[in-house]
Design an enzyme around this catalytic site. Structure first.
Site, short mmCIF file in Angstrom:
data_model
loop_
_atom_site.label_atom_id
_atom_site.label_comp_id
_atom_site.label_asym_id
_atom_site.label_seq_id
_atom_site.Cartn_x
_atom_site.Cartn_y
_atom_site.Cartn_z
N ARG A 64 7.78 -1.07 1.20
CA ARG A 64 7.86 -1.77 2.49
C ARG A 64 8.91 -2.86 2.41
O ARG A 64 8.97 -3.60 1.43
CB ARG A 64 6.50 -2.37 2.87
CG ARG A 64 5.43 -1.30 3.09
CD ARG A 64 4.12 -1.86 3.54
NE ARG A 64 3.12 -0.81 3.60
CZ ARG A 64 1.83 -1.00 3.89
NH1 ARG A 64 1.41 -2.22 4.18
NH2 ARG A 64 0.98 0.01 3.92
N SER B 32 -7.51 -1.69 5.04
CA SER B 32 -7.69 -1.50 6.48
C SER B 32 -8.08 -0.05 6.71
O SER B 32 -7.38 0.85 6.24
CB SER B 32 -6.39 -1.80 7.25
OG SER B 32 -6.20 -3.17 7.41
N ARG C 18 -3.53 -5.37 -5.11
CA ARG C 18 -4.39 -6.47 -4.65
C ARG C 18 -5.75 -6.43 -5.36
O ARG C 18 -6.37 -7.48 -5.57
CB ARG C 18 -4.55 -6.42 -3.14
CG ARG C 18 -3.25 -6.75 -2.42
CD ARG C 18 -3.45 -7.09 -0.97
NE ARG C 18 -2.18 -7.46 -0.34
CZ ARG C 18 -2.05 -8.00 0.86
NH1 ARG C 18 -3.14 -8.23 1.60
NH2 ARG C 18 -0.87 -8.29 1.36
N GLU D 81 -7.00 -9.68 2.78
CA GLU D 81 -7.12 -8.25 3.09
C GLU D 81 -6.80 -7.40 1.86
O GLU D 81 -5.81 -7.62 1.16
CB GLU D 81 -6.16 -7.88 4.22
CG GLU D 81 -6.18 -6.39 4.57
CD GLU D 81 -4.93 -5.94 5.31
OE1 GLU D 81 -4.61 -4.74 5.22
OE2 GLU D 81 -4.27 -6.79 5.95
#
Length: 424
Positions: free
Chosen positions: A259, A349, A388, A346
């Site tokens: 990304r 998702s 993460r 987060e």
């Protein structure tokens, strides 16, 4: 992509959905353009039919000795007008498709209204954050261990890259292996090793294109590096008609993700929270419309299971209309506790996209005995983000001496190692 027939049938409902997204009504302009396109299409078809009929009559007139010149002139005129009319229909159709491609999915009825993350609604909270005296952030721990190197990565690739070495690199691999084993053995996902480079059509099908092109990396010969395995996994059913009995189809993959992080300047500049390259275990489900809500809950529970077994405190929230992704009609975010930041961040998702992506991909299914087909529903979620998760393990299992204990479920993947330490 939105169903034009649904907009024609109930434009007020369409505009109400857009209003919940904070967008102005669009049905009047869409329907006006659609009417012009259909008028051009009708005119083209009528001219084609008249040309064919006139051509047939020319032969009959000549056979009967009648003057066919007026018909010959008419056919010539129609032949001259047809390309322009066809081009007009195509131009209007392309303009309509471009507008529809830029409109986000409409929120489900039970999605809370709101402007941003402050209006998200907590669904549940699992685990109690442990008291960690003077907690360090993951990059402080990793650099002190000598196993997380940002300067070395910067020399190789620039900002927002990381080099992991030794037992931290192994821990990252162990976390991904644990996730894949759990999702395939317990939740029925099929493991897939997909391409990391995709064509325009695949990125368009899952709605990364055209709206989010600046968030992606593109090669010089036109391929896109995947921002998530959602893109290749979901597109495995593009341009397909599935049997209803095949559904739900559940797929998972651990891949690097790429990304550009456009628009993220100044955010999470230190550490591994926001990287140009990272690993993620992705979950994708393809279902019938009547299955997708239950599948959404099931997928979210599968992702939560990973964190529960790792002993990581987390909370799950329903995203409000203003914070929801472009292709989603409903999203659960799972946020893991990071002691070093004293905050939930987060880590997953999970989104139900309804038939939004399926219409772009032309992905359909047919029930047994039916001639007609229906669009499938697609769902995707992180099961979870490996980098993460590594951060969360490091921060939640940190010790006063800077070492990191290994969660019990990961010890078999670490050859029984109990902790990572500077001298270990």
């Amino acid at each position: 992509m939105h169903d034009l027939r649904a907009i024609r049938d109930n434009p007020e409902a369409f505009d109400r959905g857009l209003a919940r997204r904070g967008l102005a009504p669009l049905s009047p302009s869409i329907l006006e353009l659609d009417q012009r396109r259909r008028a051009a299409q009708t005119a083209f078809q009528e001219m084609q039919a008249r040309r064919n009929e006139a051509s047939r009559l020319i032969g009959q007139y000549k056979k009967d000795g009648k003057d066919a010149q007026p018909l010959l002139d008419e056919v010539a005129a129609l032949k001259e007008r047809l390309p322009a009319t066809e081009e007009e229909e195509k131009r209007l159709g392309a303009e309509l498709d471009a507008i529809l491609a830029g409109i986000p999915n409409l929120p489900a009825d039970d999605v809370p209204d709101g402007k941003d993350e402050h209006d998200n609604v907590e669904v549940r909270r699992v685990g109690t954050p442990a008291a960690v005296p003077a907690p360090k952030q993951h990059f402080e721990l990793g650099e002190a261990l000598g196993l997380m190197q940002f300067d070395a990565a910067a020399k190789l690739s620039g900002a927002r890259f990381t080099v992991l070495r030794g037992q931290l690199a192994r821990l990252e691999r162990a976390i991904g292996d644990f996730m894949l084993d759990t999702h395939t053995r317990e939740f029925g996902y099929e493991e897939v090793s997909p391409p990391l480079l995709v064509k325009d059509e695949a990125a368009y099908g899952t709605a990364q294109l055209p709206k989010f092109a600046e968030d992606l990396f593109q090669t010089t010969n036109g391929y896109w590096l995947i921002p998530t395995a959602e893109v290749p996994l979901t597109n495995l059913v593009a341009d397909s008609i599935l049997d209803a009995d095949e559904l739900p189809l559940r797929l998972t993959a651990r891949t690097p993700c790429f990304r550009s992080e456009a628009g993220s300047a100044g955010r999470d500049t230190r550490g591994m929270i926001r990287q140009h390259q990272f690993y993620k275990v992705e979950l994708v489900s393809i279902t019938r419309p009547d299955q997708s809500q239950a599948e959404h809950e099931r997928m979210t529970a599968a992702a939560e299971t990973i964190l529960t077994r790792l002993g990581l405190p987390f909370r799950t929230v329903t995203l409000c209309t203003g914070d929801m992704g472009f292709a989603a009609q409903k999203t659960y975010d799972i946020e893991v506790w990071l002691p070093g930041q004293d905050a939930y961040r987060e880590i997953s998702s999970c989104s139900n996209c309804g038939d939004f992506q399926a219409r772009r991909m032309k992905a359909r299914f047919r029930a047994k005995g039916d001639k007609a087909t229906q669009a499938v529903h697609t769902l995707n979620g992180s099961g979870v983000a490996v980098g993460r998760c590594l951060i969360a393990v490091m921060e939640n299992y940190q010790q006063a001496d800077g070492s990191i204990l290994i969660p019990d479920v990961l010890k078999p993947y670490m050859n029984g190692l109990e902790r990572i330490s500077r001298n270990g």
